[in-house]
Design an enzyme around this catalytic site. Structure first.
Site, PDB file in Angstrom:
ATOM      1  N   THR A  92       0.944  -1.177   0.091  1.00 23.72           N
ATOM      2  CA  THR A  92       0.079   0.105  -0.069  1.00 23.72           C
ATOM      3  C   THR A  92       0.852   1.180   0.256  1.00 23.72           C
ATOM      4  O   THR A  92       1.894   1.231   0.337  1.00 23.72           O
ATOM      5  CB  THR A  92      -0.904   0.102   1.283  1.00 23.72           C
ATOM      6  N   TYR A 116      -2.031  -1.012  10.082  1.00 18.80           N
ATOM      7  CA  TYR A 116      -2.238  -1.850   8.915  1.00 18.80           C
ATOM      8  C   TYR A 116      -1.044  -1.394   7.911  1.00 18.80           C
ATOM      9  O   TYR A 116       0.000  -2.355   7.229  1.00 18.80           O
ATOM     10  CB  TYR A 116      -3.559  -1.087   8.003  1.00 18.80           C
TER      11      TYR A 116
END
Length: 282
Positions: A92, A116
């Site tokens: 990401t 995350y």
């Protein structure tokens, strides 16, 4: 090539399966627990792995960071126990955190600001060290804001704007004047980036950005109004202190592999998502 795809039933995974097949590869779907012994056995049948499975909700990761590390890092470690030669990890752009530059290249320092993103950065590190040891040829694709293709995640800007315009969701919160710019990319273009990474000929490890279309929230709302013929209702909120004004992806590295975004024009992204929205909420 035979390509094992974890997370194959997910939003991105379904499209990756289709694009791999269209490119002449044989996708091998795996939708189980990537921490299981079955996941370790799976790569033995494949020439490459596309690892998409994982947990991906930023807010949830603050509530249960241990679980995020267990799945996102532990699952990657498990698959790397007996990997095929090629290994492509879904990562990401969140690993960059609040980058101090408007356009982000892959050499920008990582500074993840939530569990995350931190778990994805750790998974990248495991893959990079495995590649340095000669175990795999690894690629981490750092995805920016994936959109279109019938996305059902209402936390995403384009999905939420379409849901608000259709009346399925309440008014959309807009923080500040809506001028902060983010980079959007169609899920089909993302899937083709995974194909390009699988077909990469170089050995070693590479981290690669996947983005396409910089746009602000105001731009997104304008596109929704054009495509849907109606405006999404909004509620104005104060801007978040310290919000980064622009985050754009430098995709030169990916484009050098022959990849080009073909479906990520902003109106096309919204049109695709609006069509899915009207099917969900006629």
């Amino acid at each position: 090539m035979r390509v094992l795809v974890t997370g194959s039933t997910g939003y991105v995974g379904r499209v990756v399966l289709a694009e791999l097949a269209a490119a002449g590869h044989t996708p091998l779907p795996f939708s189980g627990d990537v921490r299981s012994s079955d996941a370790v056995a799976g790569p033995g049948e494949a020439d490459a792995v596309v690892h998409l499975a994982g947990l991906a909700r930023v807010r949830d990761s603050f509530d249960d960071p241990v679980r995020y590390y267990d799945v996102n890092v532990g699952g990657t470690v498990n698959l790397l126990r007996s990997p095929p030669r090629r290994f492509v990890l879904a990562s990401t752009a969140g690993v960059y955190g609040a980058a101090g530059v408007a356009t982000i290249a892959e050499d920008c320092p990582r500074a993840p600001a939530n569990p995350y993103a931190a778990s994805k950065a750790a998974a990248e590190d495991v893959l990079a060290w495995a590649a340095a040891a000669g175990r795999v040829s690894g690629v981490a694709l750092r995805l920016f804001n994936v959109a279109g293709g019938g996305d059902v995640d209402d936390t995403r800007v384009i999905t939420r704007a379409c849901g608000a315009a259709s009346g399925r969701l309440p008014a959309m919160d807009v923080f500040g004047d809506g001028s902060a710019v983010r980079d959007f990319v169609h899920v089909r273009d993302v899937a083709r980036a995974f194909v390009a990474a699988v077909e990469r000929e170089e050995d070693g490890y590479a981290a690669v950005n996947v983005g396409a279309t910089p746009a602000s929230v105001a731009d997104v709302l304008g596109a929704v109004a054009r495509v849907a013929g109606r405006e999404a209702p909004v509620v104005r909120r104060p801007a978040h202190p310290g919000e980064v004004r622009e985050l754009r992806a430098d995709t030169a590295r990916l484009r050098a592999w022959g990849w080009r975004a073909t479906d990520s024009d902003l109106d096309a992204l919204v049109r695709d998502q609006w069509a899915a929205e009207t099917r969900r909420h006629p």
